[in-house]
Design a protein around this motif. Structure first.
Motif, PDB file in Angstrom:
ATOM      1  N   TYR A  96       0.821  -1.368   0.099  1.00  0.00           N
ATOM      2  CA  TYR A  96      -0.051  -0.291  -0.014  1.00  0.00           C
ATOM      3  C   TYR A  96       1.066   1.338   0.155  1.00  0.00           C
ATOM      4  CZ  TYR A  96      -4.227  -2.869   0.642  1.00  0.00           C
ATOM      5  OH  TYR A  96      -5.252  -3.106   0.895  1.00  0.00           O
ATOM      6  N   TYR A 100       1.144   4.006  -2.375  1.00  0.00           N
ATOM      7  CA  TYR A 100       0.694   5.493  -2.587  1.00  0.00           C
ATOM      8  C   TYR A 100       1.297   6.770  -2.450  1.00  0.00           C
ATOM      9  CZ  TYR A 100      -3.372   3.559   0.533  1.00  0.00           C
ATOM     10  OH  TYR A 100      -4.647   3.440   1.103  1.00  0.00           O
ATOM     11  N   SER A 105      -4.871   6.654  -5.063  1.00  0.00           N
ATOM     12  CA  SER A 105      -5.895   6.729  -3.679  1.00  0.00           C
ATOM     13  C   SER A 105      -6.122   5.812  -3.231  1.00  0.00           C
ATOM     14  CB  SER A 105      -7.018   7.860  -4.469  1.00  0.00           C
ATOM     15  OG  SER A 105      -7.784   7.203  -5.748  1.00  0.00           O
ATOM     16  N   GLU A 106      -6.622   5.906  -2.626  1.00  0.00           N
ATOM     17  CA  GLU A 106      -7.442   4.567  -1.803  1.00  0.00           C
ATOM     18  C   GLU A 106      -8.338   3.356  -2.697  1.00  0.00           C
ATOM     19  OE1 GLU A 106      -9.415   5.856   1.542  1.00  0.00           O
ATOM     20  OE2 GLU A 106      -7.928   6.378   2.547  1.00  0.00           O
ATOM     21  N   SER A 124      -5.742   2.066   5.883  1.00  0.00           N
ATOM     22  CA  SER A 124      -5.656   3.213   6.196  1.00  0.00           C
ATOM     23  C   SER A 124      -5.186   4.056   6.900  1.00  0.00           C
ATOM     24  CB  SER A 124      -6.203   4.047   4.479  1.00  0.00           C
ATOM     25  OG  SER A 124      -5.517   3.918   3.650  1.00  0.00           O
ATOM     26  N   ASN A 136      -2.692  13.091   3.962  1.00  0.00           N
ATOM     27  CA  ASN A 136      -2.774  12.064   3.235  1.00  0.00           C
ATOM     28  C   ASN A 136      -0.881  11.905   3.757  1.00  0.00           C
ATOM     29  OD1 ASN A 136      -1.525  11.598   0.646  1.00  0.00           O
ATOM     30  ND2 ASN A 136      -3.261  12.622  -0.276  1.00  0.00           N
ATOM     31  N   GLN A 138       0.348   9.981   0.917  1.00  0.00           N
ATOM     32  CA  GLN A 138       1.495  10.224  -0.368  1.00  0.00           C
ATOM     33  C   GLN A 138       1.928  11.032   0.640  1.00  0.00           C
ATOM     34  OE1 GLN A 138       0.286  12.108  -4.119  1.00  0.00           O
ATOM     35  NE2 GLN A 138       1.769  10.636  -5.011  1.00  0.00           N
TER      36      GLN A 138
END
Length: 148
Positions: A96, A100, A105-106, A124, A136, A138
Motif C-alpha cells: 500500500y 500511495y 488513491s484508496e 489506511s 494524506n 502520499q
C-alpha cells in the motif's frame, strides 16, 4: 523486449553512484518511469468506483513484488527500512505504501489489490495510526522518503 531494455537502462542508472545524489523529485520521476509503475498508474485512467470490482486491474503477486523492488531500487531498501522504522507494518502495508507513493488513491488501491474499498480504507486508518499522522498518506510517505 522494449520493457526489458527500459528496465535494464533504469537498473544501470540506479546502480550509478551519482544517482543517489540526484534531487528527490528526479528520483521520484525515475520511479514513475519504471514499467511496473506505469502498469500500476494505468488505474488512474480507469474510472474506478468504490463499490465495484476490477479483476482486469488486480496486480499479481509477481507484480506486487516488482513494485516493491522498483521502490527499493530508487529508494534503497525502502521496504526493509520502513518496517524497521515502523515495526507494526505488514508486507501488505508496504505494498500500500508503494502504491500511495505513486499517487494511487484508496479507491484505486482497492481495485489494484482486489480488495473492497472498506478494507483498504480501514487499513489506511491503521497506517495513519502507525505513522502517527492524519495527513494524506502520499504526503506522509513522500516526507519520509525525502529524508531517506
Amino acid at each position: 523486449e522494449e520493457v526489458k531494455a527500459l528496465e535494464a537502462r533504469i537498473e544501470k542508472m540506479v546502480a550509478n553512484p551519482d544517482f543517489h545524489q540526484l534531487p528527490f523529485d528526479k528520483k521520484l520521476a525515475m520511479l514513475y518511469e519504471m514499467p511496473i509503475s506505469k502498469r500500476v498508474r494505468t488505474v488512474m485512467d480507469a474510472n474506478v468506483k468504490a463499490f465495484s470490482s476490477y479483476p482486469e486491474l488486480v496486480l499479481s503477486e509477481n507484480q506486487m513484488s516488482m513494485l516493491i523492488n522498483a521502490v527499493d531500487a530508487v529508494f534503497p531498501k525502502f521496504s526493509l527500512r520502513i518496517i524497521e522504522m515502523y515495526p507494526r507494518l505488514k508486507r501488505s502495508d508496504v505494498i500500500y505504501c508503494c502504491l500511495y507513493i505513486l499517487g494511487i488513491s484508496e479507491v484505486q488501491a482497492a481495485a489494484l489489490m482486489g480488495k473492497t474499498y472498506q478494507a483498504v480504507w480501514t487499513r489506511s486508518l491503521k497506517l495513519h495510526e502507525i505513522f502517527d499522522n492524519k495527513s494524506n498518506l502520499q504526503l506522509v510517505l513522500l516526507d519520509i522518503l525525502r529524508i531517506w
